[in-house]
Design a protein around this motif. Structure first.
Motif, PDB file in Angstrom:
ATOM      1  N   LEU A 136      -8.322  14.553   5.821  1.00  8.41           N
ATOM      2  CA  LEU A 136      -7.332  13.554   5.441  1.00  8.41           C
ATOM      3  C   LEU A 136      -7.280  13.469   3.927  1.00  8.41           C
ATOM      4  O   LEU A 136      -8.265  13.105   3.284  1.00  8.41           O
ATOM      5  CB  LEU A 136      -7.694  12.187   6.042  1.00  8.41           C
ATOM      6  CG  LEU A 136      -6.778  11.009   5.683  1.00  8.41           C
ATOM      7  CD1 LEU A 136      -5.365  11.266   6.189  1.00  8.41           C
ATOM      8  CD2 LEU A 136      -7.333   9.715   6.242  1.00  8.41           C
ATOM      9  N   ASP A 137      -6.128  13.830   3.346  1.00 11.18           N
ATOM     10  CA  ASP A 137      -5.905  13.714   1.910  1.00 11.18           C
ATOM     11  C   ASP A 137      -4.995  12.521   1.671  1.00 11.18           C
ATOM     12  O   ASP A 137      -3.839  12.523   2.111  1.00 11.18           O
ATOM     13  CB  ASP A 137      -5.251  14.985   1.351  1.00 11.18           C
ATOM     14  CG  ASP A 137      -6.176  16.184   1.445  1.00 11.18           C
ATOM     15  OD1 ASP A 137      -7.395  15.983   1.349  1.00 11.18           O
ATOM     16  OD2 ASP A 137      -5.666  17.306   1.621  1.00 11.18           O
ATOM     17  N   MET A 138      -5.500  11.505   0.971  1.00 19.17           N
ATOM     18  CA  MET A 138      -4.718  10.285   0.770  1.00 19.17           C
ATOM     19  C   MET A 138      -4.662   9.930  -0.706  1.00 19.17           C
ATOM     20  O   MET A 138      -5.544  10.296  -1.500  1.00 19.17           O
ATOM     21  CB  MET A 138      -5.328   9.115   1.556  1.00 19.17           C
ATOM     22  CG  MET A 138      -5.223   9.243   3.054  1.00 19.17           C
ATOM     23  SD  MET A 138      -5.630   7.701   3.901  1.00 19.17           S
ATOM     24  CE  MET A 138      -4.269   6.658   3.333  1.00 19.17           C
ATOM     25  N   GLY A 139      -3.622   9.184  -1.051  1.00 15.70           N
ATOM     26  CA  GLY A 139      -3.474   8.694  -2.412  1.00 15.70           C
ATOM     27  C   GLY A 139      -2.464   7.560  -2.416  1.00 15.70           C
ATOM     28  O   GLY A 139      -1.730   7.344  -1.440  1.00 15.70           O
ATOM     29  N   PRO A 140      -2.416   6.812  -3.506  1.00 14.77           N
ATOM     30  CA  PRO A 140      -1.461   5.698  -3.586  1.00 14.77           C
ATOM     31  C   PRO A 140      -0.022   6.198  -3.497  1.00 14.77           C
ATOM     32  O   PRO A 140       0.331   7.209  -4.102  1.00 14.77           O
ATOM     33  CB  PRO A 140      -1.755   5.080  -4.958  1.00 14.77           C
ATOM     34  CG  PRO A 140      -3.126   5.554  -5.317  1.00 14.77           C
ATOM     35  CD  PRO A 140      -3.270   6.903  -4.701  1.00 14.77           C
ATOM     36  N   ALA A 141       0.783   5.506  -2.722  1.00 10.07           N
ATOM     37  CA  ALA A 141       2.202   5.844  -2.611  1.00 10.07           C
ATOM     38  C   ALA A 141       2.956   5.254  -3.797  1.00 10.07           C
ATOM     39  O   ALA A 141       2.541   4.247  -4.374  1.00 10.07           O
ATOM     40  CB  ALA A 141       2.772   5.324  -1.296  1.00 10.07           C
ATOM     41  N   GLY A 142       4.039   5.872  -4.159  1.00  9.16           N
ATOM     42  CA  GLY A 142       4.848   5.388  -5.275  1.00  9.16           C
ATOM     43  C   GLY A 142       6.320   5.437  -4.936  1.00  9.16           C
ATOM     44  O   GLY A 142       6.716   5.716  -3.799  1.00  9.16           O
ATOM     45  N   CYS A 143       7.136   5.182  -5.937  1.00  6.97           N
ATOM     46  CA  CYS A 143       8.583   5.264  -5.747  1.00  6.97           C
ATOM     47  C   CYS A 143       9.184   5.949  -6.964  1.00  6.97           C
ATOM     48  O   CYS A 143       8.490   6.278  -7.929  1.00  6.97           O
ATOM     49  CB  CYS A 143       9.194   3.881  -5.522  1.00  6.97           C
ATOM     50  SG  CYS A 143       9.102   2.800  -6.964  1.00  6.97           S
ATOM     51  N   ALA A 144      10.492   6.138  -6.942  1.00  6.44           N
ATOM     52  CA  ALA A 144      11.160   6.878  -8.010  1.00  6.44           C
ATOM     53  C   ALA A 144      11.326   6.065  -9.284  1.00  6.44           C
ATOM     54  O   ALA A 144      11.634   6.633 -10.341  1.00  6.44           O
ATOM     55  CB  ALA A 144      12.526   7.357  -7.520  1.00  6.44           C
ATOM     56  N   ASP A 145      11.102   4.749  -9.219  1.00 11.20           N
ATOM     57  CA  ASP A 145      11.290   3.890 -10.386  1.00 11.20           C
ATOM     58  C   ASP A 145      10.024   3.909 -11.242  1.00 11.20           C
ATOM     59  O   ASP A 145       8.973   3.401 -10.824  1.00 11.20           O
ATOM     60  CB  ASP A 145      11.586   2.465  -9.934  1.00 11.20           C
ATOM     61  CG  ASP A 145      11.880   1.537 -11.112  1.00 11.20           C
ATOM     62  OD1 ASP A 145      11.858   2.019 -12.261  1.00 11.20           O
ATOM     63  OD2 ASP A 145      12.115   0.334 -10.878  1.00 11.20           O
ATOM     64  N   PRO A 146      10.056   4.469 -12.445  1.00 13.19           N
ATOM     65  CA  PRO A 146       8.840   4.540 -13.271  1.00 13.19           C
ATOM     66  C   PRO A 146       8.365   3.171 -13.749  1.00 13.19           C
ATOM     67  O   PRO A 146       7.213   3.018 -14.154  1.00 13.19           O
ATOM     68  CB  PRO A 146       9.267   5.437 -14.444  1.00 13.19           C
ATOM     69  CG  PRO A 146      10.750   5.292 -14.521  1.00 13.19           C
ATOM     70  CD  PRO A 146      11.220   5.109 -13.112  1.00 13.19           C
ATOM     71  N   GLN A 147       9.253   2.155 -13.714  1.00 12.38           N
ATOM     72  CA  GLN A 147       8.881   0.815 -14.159  1.00 12.38           C
ATOM     73  C   GLN A 147       8.324  -0.041 -13.024  1.00 12.38           C
ATOM     74  O   GLN A 147       7.855  -1.151 -13.254  1.00 12.38           O
ATOM     75  CB  GLN A 147      10.114   0.116 -14.761  1.00 12.38           C
ATOM     76  CG  GLN A 147      10.769   0.874 -15.905  1.00 12.38           C
ATOM     77  CD  GLN A 147       9.820   1.087 -17.065  1.00 12.38           C
ATOM     78  OE1 GLN A 147       9.020   0.209 -17.385  1.00 12.38           O
ATOM     79  NE2 GLN A 147       9.907   2.254 -17.712  1.00 12.38           N
ATOM     80  N   CYS A 148       8.374   0.474 -11.820  1.00 15.15           N
ATOM     81  CA  CYS A 148       7.953  -0.316 -10.662  1.00 15.15           C
ATOM     82  C   CYS A 148       6.432  -0.395 -10.609  1.00 15.15           C
ATOM     83  O   CYS A 148       5.738   0.618 -10.724  1.00 15.15           O
ATOM     84  CB  CYS A 148       8.495   0.314  -9.375  1.00 15.15           C
ATOM     85  SG  CYS A 148       7.989  -0.572  -7.879  1.00 15.15           S
ATOM     86  N   ASP A 149       5.917  -1.610 -10.450  1.00 15.31           N
ATOM     87  CA  ASP A 149       4.469  -1.791 -10.332  1.00 15.31           C
ATOM     88  C   ASP A 149       4.092  -2.414  -8.994  1.00 15.31           C
ATOM     89  O   ASP A 149       2.991  -2.947  -8.826  1.00 15.31           O
ATOM     90  CB  ASP A 149       3.935  -2.656 -11.477  1.00 15.31           C
ATOM     91  CG  ASP A 149       4.611  -4.025 -11.532  1.00 15.31           C
ATOM     92  OD1 ASP A 149       5.495  -4.292 -10.679  1.00 15.31           O
ATOM     93  OD2 ASP A 149       4.234  -4.828 -12.406  1.00 15.31           O
ATOM     94  N   ALA A 150       5.001  -2.329  -8.024  1.00 20.09           N
ATOM     95  CA  ALA A 150       4.730  -2.892  -6.701  1.00 20.09           C
ATOM     96  C   ALA A 150       3.738  -2.016  -5.942  1.00 20.09           C
ATOM     97  O   ALA A 150       3.596  -0.823  -6.221  1.00 20.09           O
ATOM     98  CB  ALA A 150       6.037  -3.017  -5.908  1.00 20.09           C
TER      99      ALA A 150
END
Length: 221
Positions: A136-150
């Protein structure tokens, strides 16, 4: 003993000597694990890692016979700063060919827009699975918005594998990549021609579980 088998055994010993990683000891361990079986194909893969002031080496040897895949892995470690006191850690595993579930080859080609049939892969990764173990390879998910800190939770991949071997033309030589490819072909041929054993009907429904198993070779054992 056939001429082909004798030649393959000699080739295995020559590759172990060429690797230069305690060749006499490694050869003894590999041949002992073969239990007098004759090799059909093999891969010898040596890697060196640097950790601060220490040098760590390990070798992985895959040997295919008509009915078994024999895996030998050897690490060395120094017990003192001067490197005079060394120990070798050895593990062997023998897997019936009939139990191998998948053989996966992944390639990397340079400049694919200029590809010609004579071009060789720059890198090859061989993954073999037989026990149902999963990584299992896991990591924090992100989004396309570079300013998003959610917090987007986590994302990952589940990969079924028991051993992974990465061979690079740059690090190991072009011939090593071809040897790994030939080994995979031989393994597929033997595996697909071996009847799958019939298992007794289970009375208990199997539970879903997520197991982890360390990949060997360029990862670690």
């Amino acid at each position: 003993m056939s001429h082909f088998s004798t030649t393959e055994r000699r080739s295995l010993d020559e590759d172990l000597n060429r690797a230069g990683f305690y060749p006499v000891m490694v050869a003894d361990v590999v041949h002992d694990a073969l239990d007098e079986r004759e090799p059909l194909s093999h891969v010898v893969h040596l890697e060196t890692h640097f950790d601060r002031n220490e040098v760590h080496r390990h070798i992985t040897v895959l040997v295919l016979t008509e009915d078994m895949l024999v895996i030998t892995h050897v690490d060395d470690q120094q017990l003192d700063d001067a490197g005079h006191q060394m120990v070798a850690q050895i593990s062997t595993e023998s897997v019936p060919v009939s139990q191998i579930r998948s053989v996966v080859l992944s390639y990397i080609y340079a400049q694919p827009q200029d590809y010609k049939p004579s071009d060789q892969a720059r890198e090859l990764t061989l993954a073999i699975a037989w026990s149902g173990g999963q990584r299992l390879d896991m990591g924090p998910a992100g989004c396309a918005d570079p300013q998003c800190d959610a917090d987007h939770g986590y994302t990952g991949n589940i990969v079924q594998e028991d051993i992974v071997l990465r061979v690079s033309a740059e690090a190991d030589g072009a011939q090593a990549v071809q040897n790994a490819k030939s080994f995979a072909r031989a393994l597929r041929k033997v595996n697909t021609s071996t009847p799958v054993p019939v298992r007794a009907t289970e009375t208990v429904q199997p539970r879903q579980r997520l197991g982890t198993r360390l990949a060997r070779g360029h990862h670690q054992r």
